[in-house]
Design a protein around this motif. Structure first.
Motif, short mmCIF file in Angstrom:
data_model
loop_
_atom_site.label_atom_id
_atom_site.label_comp_id
_atom_site.label_asym_id
_atom_site.label_seq_id
_atom_site.Cartn_x
_atom_site.Cartn_y
_atom_site.Cartn_z
N GLU A 121 38.70 -0.27 7.71
CA GLU A 121 37.69 -1.29 6.89
C GLU A 121 38.45 -2.63 6.67
O GLU A 121 39.51 -2.73 6.28
N PHE A 157 33.81 -0.85 9.59
CA PHE A 157 33.10 -1.72 8.61
C PHE A 157 33.76 -2.81 7.97
O PHE A 157 35.02 -2.79 7.99
N ARG A 159 33.60 -5.22 4.97
CA ARG A 159 32.98 -5.37 3.45
C ARG A 159 33.27 -6.79 3.33
O ARG A 159 34.34 -7.46 3.46
#
Length: 186
Positions: A121, A157, A159
């Motif tokens: 991430e 991902f 963020r």
């Protein structure tokens, strides 16, 4: 010295007598020569005949071609360390994130910066909520671009965080839904 050719073999009784009869030499040159001759004679007596002497071949000696025992460049040594420790993916991600402006463009890079990469991430911090919204819309393309350059599933991902705001929570025992900043300002 002309009498070098007629000298007896070192270690023989005639040689020992001759050594004692040599007058004192202040430079020590004659003593050094006599010592060298005596050492050479002893070595010749201990040496086996040339037919018995064989040169052993060292099976691990370096040849004409480079191998792992040759001196290595620092970059090659670092690459081997990274590979041995399994840090290759992490180093590749950090290297790519160092070129953040090339990934997202100069205007977006001016208002955002990658903060952290952990557990596949990527966390990005922006200067304002408007830039955060723009980066959120661009996140799927960014994930695809990173995975294309780094390998599949390196980044799963992205963020996107807005600007830093002050935290009114102090300590682990603060009230969750307390008055917050309202009681401070008025």
């Amino acid at each position: 010295m002309p009498d070098d050719e007629t000298r007896p073999e070192p270690g023989t009784p005639a040689e020992e007598e001759r050594t004692e009869a040599v007058p004192h030499d202040p430079t020590g040159l004659s003593l050094a020569r006599e010592t060298a001759r005596a050492m050479g004679a002893r070595a010749r007596r201990r040496r086996p005949p040339p037919s018995v002497t064989r040169r052993s071949v060292d099976p691990v000696s370096s040849g004409a071609h480079p191998d792992d025992r040759d001196p290595q460049t620092l970059s090659r040594a670092v690459h081997r360390l990274v590979d041995a420790k399994g840090w290759a993916a992490e180093v590749n991600v950090r290297t790519l994130l160092a070129r953040w402006a090339l990934l997202v463009g100069p205007s977006l890079a001016e208002h955002s910066r990658p903060e952290r990469y952990a557990d596949n991430e990527l966390t990005v911090r922006t200067d304002s909520t408007a830039w955060a919204t723009q980066l959120r819309h661009m996140a799927p393309q960014l994930v695809a671009m990173l995975n294309e350059q780094l390998g599949a599933d390196t980044v799963r991902f992205v963020r996107v965080l807005g600007p830093d705001a002050p935290s009114w929570k102090h300590g682990g025992r603060s009230v969750r839904d307390g008055r917050g900043p309202r009681d401070t300002y008025g």
